[in-house]
Design a protein around this motif. Sequence first.
Motif, short mmCIF file in Angstrom:
data_model
loop_
_atom_site.label_atom_id
_atom_site.label_comp_id
_atom_site.label_asym_id
_atom_site.label_seq_id
_atom_site.Cartn_x
_atom_site.Cartn_y
_atom_site.Cartn_z
N ILE A 46 0.84 -1.21 0.00
CA ILE A 46 0.00 0.00 0.00
C ILE A 46 0.87 1.26 0.00
CG2 ILE A 46 -1.62 1.35 1.41
CD1 ILE A 46 -2.90 -1.33 2.22
N ALA A 47 1.93 1.27 0.81
CA ALA A 47 2.82 2.43 0.87
C ALA A 47 3.52 2.65 -0.47
CB ALA A 47 3.85 2.25 1.98
N CYS A 48 4.03 1.59 -1.07
CA CYS A 48 4.71 1.71 -2.37
C CYS A 48 3.73 2.16 -3.45
CB CYS A 48 5.37 0.39 -2.77
SG CYS A 48 6.79 -0.04 -1.76
N GLY A 49 2.54 1.62 -3.43
CA GLY A 49 1.53 2.03 -4.41
C GLY A 49 1.17 3.49 -4.26
N SER A 50 1.06 3.96 -3.03
CA SER A 50 0.74 5.37 -2.80
C SER A 50 1.86 6.28 -3.28
CB SER A 50 0.48 5.62 -1.31
OG SER A 50 -0.61 4.85 -0.87
N VAL A 51 3.10 5.88 -3.00
CA VAL A 51 4.25 6.68 -3.45
C VAL A 51 4.30 6.72 -4.98
CG1 VAL A 51 6.77 6.75 -3.51
CG2 VAL A 51 5.60 6.35 -1.36
N MET A 52 4.11 5.57 -5.62
CA MET A 52 4.14 5.52 -7.08
C MET A 52 3.01 6.36 -7.69
SD MET A 52 5.21 1.59 -7.91
CE MET A 52 4.97 1.82 -9.65
N LEU A 53 1.85 6.30 -7.10
CA LEU A 53 0.72 7.08 -7.59
C LEU A 53 1.00 8.57 -7.48
CD1 LEU A 53 -2.19 6.95 -8.68
CD2 LEU A 53 -2.96 7.04 -6.31
N THR A 54 1.58 8.98 -6.37
CA THR A 54 1.92 10.39 -6.17
C THR A 54 2.96 10.84 -7.19
OG1 THR A 54 1.46 10.16 -3.81
CG2 THR A 54 2.75 12.09 -4.49
N VAL A 55 3.98 10.02 -7.40
CA VAL A 55 5.03 10.37 -8.37
C VAL A 55 4.44 10.46 -9.78
CG1 VAL A 55 7.13 9.49 -9.48
CG2 VAL A 55 6.95 9.47 -7.00
N LEU A 56 3.60 9.53 -10.15
CA LEU A 56 3.00 9.56 -11.48
C LEU A 56 2.10 10.79 -11.66
CD1 LEU A 56 2.14 5.80 -12.06
CD2 LEU A 56 3.89 7.15 -13.19
N LEU A 58 2.54 13.70 -10.20
CA LEU A 58 3.45 14.83 -10.36
C LEU A 58 4.07 14.86 -11.75
CD1 LEU A 58 5.23 14.86 -6.87
CD2 LEU A 58 3.52 16.47 -7.74
N VAL A 59 4.41 13.69 -12.29
CA VAL A 59 4.98 13.62 -13.64
C VAL A 59 3.96 14.09 -14.67
CG1 VAL A 59 5.75 11.98 -15.42
CG2 VAL A 59 6.70 11.86 -13.13
N VAL A 60 2.72 13.68 -14.53
CA VAL A 60 1.68 14.10 -15.47
C VAL A 60 1.47 15.61 -15.42
CG1 VAL A 60 -0.80 13.97 -15.93
CG2 VAL A 60 0.48 11.90 -15.56
N SER A 63 4.51 17.39 -16.96
CA SER A 63 4.55 17.25 -18.41
C SER A 63 3.49 18.14 -19.07
CB SER A 63 4.37 15.79 -18.83
OG SER A 63 3.09 15.32 -18.49
N LYS A 64 2.33 18.28 -18.44
CA LYS A 64 1.30 19.17 -18.98
C LYS A 64 1.79 20.63 -18.95
CE LYS A 64 -2.44 16.61 -19.65
NZ LYS A 64 -3.26 16.59 -20.84
N ILE A 65 2.46 21.02 -17.89
CA ILE A 65 3.00 22.38 -17.79
C ILE A 65 4.06 22.59 -18.85
CG2 ILE A 65 4.37 23.93 -16.33
CD1 ILE A 65 2.82 22.76 -13.93
N SER A 66 4.94 21.61 -19.02
CA SER A 66 5.99 21.71 -20.04
C SER A 66 5.40 21.81 -21.44
CB SER A 66 6.92 20.50 -19.93
OG SER A 66 7.87 20.50 -20.95
N LEU A 67 4.38 21.01 -21.70
CA LEU A 67 3.73 21.04 -23.01
C LEU A 67 3.08 22.40 -23.25
CD1 LEU A 67 2.75 19.54 -25.56
CD2 LEU A 67 0.75 18.85 -24.23
N SER A 68 2.44 22.95 -22.25
CA SER A 68 1.81 24.27 -22.38
C SER A 68 2.85 25.35 -22.66
CB SER A 68 1.02 24.59 -21.12
OG SER A 68 0.49 25.88 -21.18
N ASP A 69 3.98 25.28 -21.96
CA ASP A 69 5.05 26.25 -22.16
C ASP A 69 5.63 26.14 -23.57
OD1 ASP A 69 6.82 28.30 -21.34
OD2 ASP A 69 8.38 26.79 -21.00
N SER A 70 5.81 24.92 -24.04
CA SER A 70 6.34 24.71 -25.39
C SER A 70 5.37 25.24 -26.45
CB SER A 70 6.61 23.22 -25.64
OG SER A 70 7.59 22.75 -24.76
N GLN A 71 4.09 25.03 -26.24
CA GLN A 71 3.10 25.55 -27.19
C GLN A 71 3.11 27.08 -27.20
OE1 GLN A 71 -0.53 23.68 -25.89
NE2 GLN A 71 -0.35 22.02 -27.38
N HIS A 72 3.29 27.69 -26.04
CA HIS A 72 3.35 29.15 -25.96
C HIS A 72 4.57 29.66 -26.72
CE1 HIS A 72 2.84 33.18 -24.39
NE2 HIS A 72 4.09 33.16 -23.95
#
Length: 125
Positions: A46-56, A58-60, A63-72
Amino acid sequence: MAQNNLARNLAQEEPQTYISTPKRVQTPEIGANQRLGLNAFEKTLIACGSVMLTVLMLVVVSSKISLSDSQHQLQHLDTRITNIHNNNTNLQQQIGELQSSSRLQKIAKENGMSLSNGNIRNVTK
């Protein structure tokens, strides 16, 4: 009335069959207030799953912020390219107007010059 008696007679004539149901084996039941505990593996999972979910997550988001900046940035560059292209077109039009033969002859006449075809040279690169 005769029909009611007929229905009663038919109901009494049908043989009644009984189906026996298997007996249930009684198992010890857990009460509503009792809870099963988690073992160490389940807690770690459960702890590992929670950590992985949180990391994923944050990555999403990153990446959305980076994509928005690149489009700008792309939109900004497209705007600059369009402005420079328009500026080049305007400058080429001015060059064409300034090189027109009627304009050059007018300026030559104002300054007391004349056009002699023998004195014209064509220069190419």
